[in-house]
Design a protein around this motif. Structure first.
Motif, mmCIF file in Angstrom:
data_model
loop_
_atom_site.group_PDB
_atom_site.id
_atom_site.type_symbol
_atom_site.label_atom_id
_atom_site.label_comp_id
_atom_site.label_asym_id
_atom_site.label_seq_id
_atom_site.Cartn_x
_atom_site.Cartn_y
_atom_site.Cartn_z
ATOM 1 N N ARG A 25 -11.170 30.744 69.468
ATOM 2 C CA ARG A 25 -10.804 32.442 69.983
ATOM 3 C C ARG A 25 -10.053 31.830 71.124
ATOM 4 N NH1 ARG A 25 -10.576 34.087 65.142
ATOM 5 N NH2 ARG A 25 -11.696 35.153 64.356
ATOM 6 N N PRO A 125 -17.829 47.290 65.316
ATOM 7 C CA PRO A 125 -16.762 46.311 64.332
ATOM 8 C C PRO A 125 -16.082 45.277 64.464
ATOM 9 C CG PRO A 125 -15.434 48.522 65.961
ATOM 10 C CD PRO A 125 -17.272 48.560 66.119
ATOM 11 N N VAL A 126 -16.974 44.090 65.514
ATOM 12 C CA VAL A 126 -16.736 42.980 65.798
ATOM 13 C C VAL A 126 -17.633 42.504 65.274
ATOM 14 C CG1 VAL A 126 -17.408 41.204 67.569
ATOM 15 C CG2 VAL A 126 -16.450 43.555 68.848
ATOM 16 N N ARG A 128 -18.106 43.093 62.083
ATOM 17 C CA ARG A 128 -17.636 43.558 60.939
ATOM 18 C C ARG A 128 -16.324 42.995 60.740
ATOM 19 N NH1 ARG A 128 -14.729 46.486 59.377
ATOM 20 N NH2 ARG A 128 -15.286 47.036 57.036
ATOM 21 N N ALA A 129 -16.463 42.035 61.893
ATOM 22 C CA ALA A 129 -14.718 40.933 61.829
ATOM 23 C C ALA A 129 -15.000 39.924 61.538
ATOM 24 C CB ALA A 129 -14.186 41.287 63.118
ATOM 25 N N HIS A 132 -17.718 37.492 56.258
ATOM 26 C CA HIS A 132 -17.360 37.098 55.136
ATOM 27 C C HIS A 132 -18.566 36.825 54.168
ATOM 28 C CE1 HIS A 132 -14.371 35.124 51.593
ATOM 29 N NE2 HIS A 132 -15.168 35.380 51.516
ATOM 30 N N ASP A 137 -16.604 44.584 51.382
ATOM 31 C CA ASP A 137 -15.824 45.278 52.142
ATOM 32 C C ASP A 137 -16.163 46.875 52.356
ATOM 33 O OD1 ASP A 137 -12.676 46.503 53.696
ATOM 34 O OD2 ASP A 137 -14.281 45.854 54.593
ATOM 35 N N GLY A 142 -17.572 43.363 56.444
ATOM 36 C CA GLY A 142 -16.563 42.723 56.297
ATOM 37 C C GLY A 142 -16.185 41.262 55.370
ATOM 38 N N ASP A 144 -13.576 39.055 54.978
ATOM 39 C CA ASP A 144 -12.613 38.107 55.448
ATOM 40 C C ASP A 144 -12.817 37.443 56.336
ATOM 41 O OD1 ASP A 144 -11.783 40.411 56.698
ATOM 42 O OD2 ASP A 144 -9.412 40.060 55.942
ATOM 43 N N GLY A 145 -13.848 37.994 57.461
ATOM 44 C CA GLY A 145 -14.708 36.816 58.512
ATOM 45 C C GLY A 145 -14.294 35.288 58.367
ATOM 46 N N GLU A 518 -17.368 36.592 70.363
ATOM 47 C CA GLU A 518 -16.201 37.053 70.365
ATOM 48 C C GLU A 518 -15.760 38.142 71.152
ATOM 49 O OE1 GLU A 518 -13.943 36.852 67.750
ATOM 50 O OE2 GLU A 518 -14.367 35.962 66.249
#
Length: 530
Positions: A25, A125-126, A128-129, A132, A137, A142, A144-145, A518
């Protein structure tokens, strides 16, 4: 294993579950030169090491630090093994791959205790992000992580009997332990992709490895952090050739070495309890007594049951099973732990405090295998009140630190674990499991209160989830400022790993550690921009 640069913008210490995330990151900013240093090697990334069913082979040898606790009084003076991952991916490359977020109340308690910005509304939210998830979804996941998360593939008959037995005794069957209803029994999710371990190396580090501003170096042991005029400016390390090196960090140093070695590094650098440091001849750079304190872990006791109908994992790994895995990534080698239960020992508790986990092989509390066909149900205490500490054994960076988790020091912890054993026995009396195991455990052989107390003393162990030794918060006693992840009183020095957890979540700590990294990466970037 190449040369180390003399100067970068950010040094990340430790390429474990948190460090790989941070390096990936922070290096997204093209103008930020990032150096990731790992004391271990790349061992653990070979095909066998990526086979889920081979996980237990990674807990000793070069992929692990080989830690043990100091003698534990409540466990008969025994030392408890505490293997922590060593090498790229750290624990992410050797763990059991179970994927649990924890409970919303866990994170709301962090916020209430002073870790501002870490409530469930902030971290959900983290999570979920990150994912994958093969559940898609949905509201809780999530799609597409970077981290692949999947449900159990080819669930064994014994795992299905485990869940069925729970339903037979009235436990709710959980479809998703990271969804709306998380209490009960069911099959779990794991960071496995198409039958292969999916670690942070796969999800984060390899996609970032080609960036010209990211340098990754293994076999580089950081021995101290240089602090000048109240600011962390450089790291001292020994490189792969055994040469002592100094690397300047223009912006910041981020320590992500885990709950055992992060406080060790700070203390070696003169940051910690002054009396302890002076006793070992270490100059005090910054008085911060809480470094190494508040160590928490999930204690466990492991029950073992014979298999009279069905086959546990290690008796099914025939040549045909090996071929099925090699060709199709299917069969018993494509997963490890398959089923679990989250339960409470008393109705008046606000949530589960016990986890029962089925392993399709017979392991005692130190993860040593039994020779006969059998399976394991580990009983873990999710909400321990006992606390311990990490201290230095010497001023030599190559000496393992002294780890005292204080297992079952609190009487309430012993009583809750004992009740957890009784819950396991009740589950194994369910018709589906009784038919598979005969209903009589190999260990413990007797279930009266005195025998169970002796069993816990003689066989109790750990889930290997140490956290909390550099607690974050906004109070004066916290080690880390929860709004910036900076060490209180030392500019440019950040911590982002399981050591910052204010309290251990009711979950295996892999997913929460990735979440911390993250969120910390964003906070560190924001702090650097100010």
């Amino acid at each position: 294993m190449g040369d180390l640069p003399d100067e970068v913008d950010v040094v990340v210490v430790g390429a474990g579950a948190a460090g790989c995330v941070l390096a990936a990151r922070l290096s997204e900013e093209a103008g930020c030169r990032v150096l990731l240093l790992e004391a271990g090697s790349t061992t653990g990334l070979e095909p066998e090491a990526r086979t889920p069913g081979a996980a237990m082979r990674l807990w000793t040898g070069p992929t692990s630090w080989g830690d043990t606790s100091v003698p534990q009084p409540a466990l008969g003076g025994r030392r408890v093994t505490l293997p922590q991952g060593r090498g790229l991916g750290g624990g992410s490359s050797i763990n059991g791959m179970a994927w649990f977020h924890g409970y919303p109340a866990d994170y709301d308690a962090w916020q209430a205790g002073g870790a501002h910005g870490w409530a469930w509304k902030d971290v959900r939210p983290v999570f979920r992000a990150i994912e994958h998830n093969d559940l898609g979804d949905a509201e809780w996941h999530g799609f597409d992580g970077p981290m692949r998360v999947s449900r159990v593939r080819d669930a064994s008959a014994l795992a299905l009997s485990f869940v069925a037995a729970g339903a037979e005794i009235g436990l709710p069957v959980v479809e998703d332990f990271n969804g709306a209803d998380r209490e009960g029994i069911g099959l779990l999710q794991a960071n496995i992709n198409d039958g292969t371990r999916h670690s942070v190396v796969d999800g984060y580090l390899l996609p970032a490895a080609g960036r010209p501003n990211l340098t990754i170096r293994a076999k580089a042991l950081v021995t101290s952090i240089v602090v000048e005029s109240g600011r962390a400016t450089a790291v001292q390390c020994v490189d792969a050739q055994g040469v002592r090196r100094r690397v300047v960090a223009r912006r910041s140093i981020v320590v992500a070495a885990g709950a055992i070695r992060t406080p060790q590094l700070l203390m070696l650098s003169g940051i910690g309890m002054p009396s302890h440091l002076r006793k070992l001849g270490i100059d005090v750079v910054h008085d911060l007594p809480a470094v190494g304190a508040d160590l928490q872990d999930h204690p466990l006791a492991t029950t073992v049951w014979p298999v009279v109908d069905g086959s546990p994992l290690w008796s099914t790994t025939s040549d045909a099973d090996a071929r099925a895995y090699q060709l199709l990534r299917r069969g018993p080698l494509a997963s490890f732990t398959q089923a679990t239960a989250k339960l409470r020992t008393r109705e008046d508790l606000p949530g589960p405090n016990i986890q029962l986990t089925l392993a399709l092989t017979a392991l005692d509390s130190n993860r040593r295998a039994y020779p006969e066909p059998a399976l394991t149900c580990s009983v873990s205490l999710l909400t321990p009140t006992s606390r311990g500490e990490v201290r230095l054994a010497s001023a030599d960076p190559t000496d393992a630190p002294l780890v005292d988790p204080g297992y079952l020091r609190a009487r309430a912890d012993r009583e809750d674990l004992l009740e957890g054993l009784r819950l396991a026995r009740r589950l194994f009396q369910g018709p589906a499991l009784k038919a598979a195991t005969g209903g009589q455990a190999l260990d413990p052989p007797a279930w009266d209160e005195e025998s169970l107390g002796t069993f816990i003393r003689d066989r109790g162990g750990s889930e290997w989830h140490p956290v909390g030794t550099c607690r974050m918060g906004t109070d004066s006693a916290a080690v880390v400022d929860s709004t910036t992840m900076e060490v209180n009183g030392v500019l440019g020095l950040h911590i982002a790993d399981a050591s910052v957890m204010p309290a251990i979540p009711r979950a295996n700590t892999h997913a929460p550690t990735i979440m911390i990294a993250e969120r910390a990466a964003q906070l560190i970037r924001e702090a650097g921009a100010r």
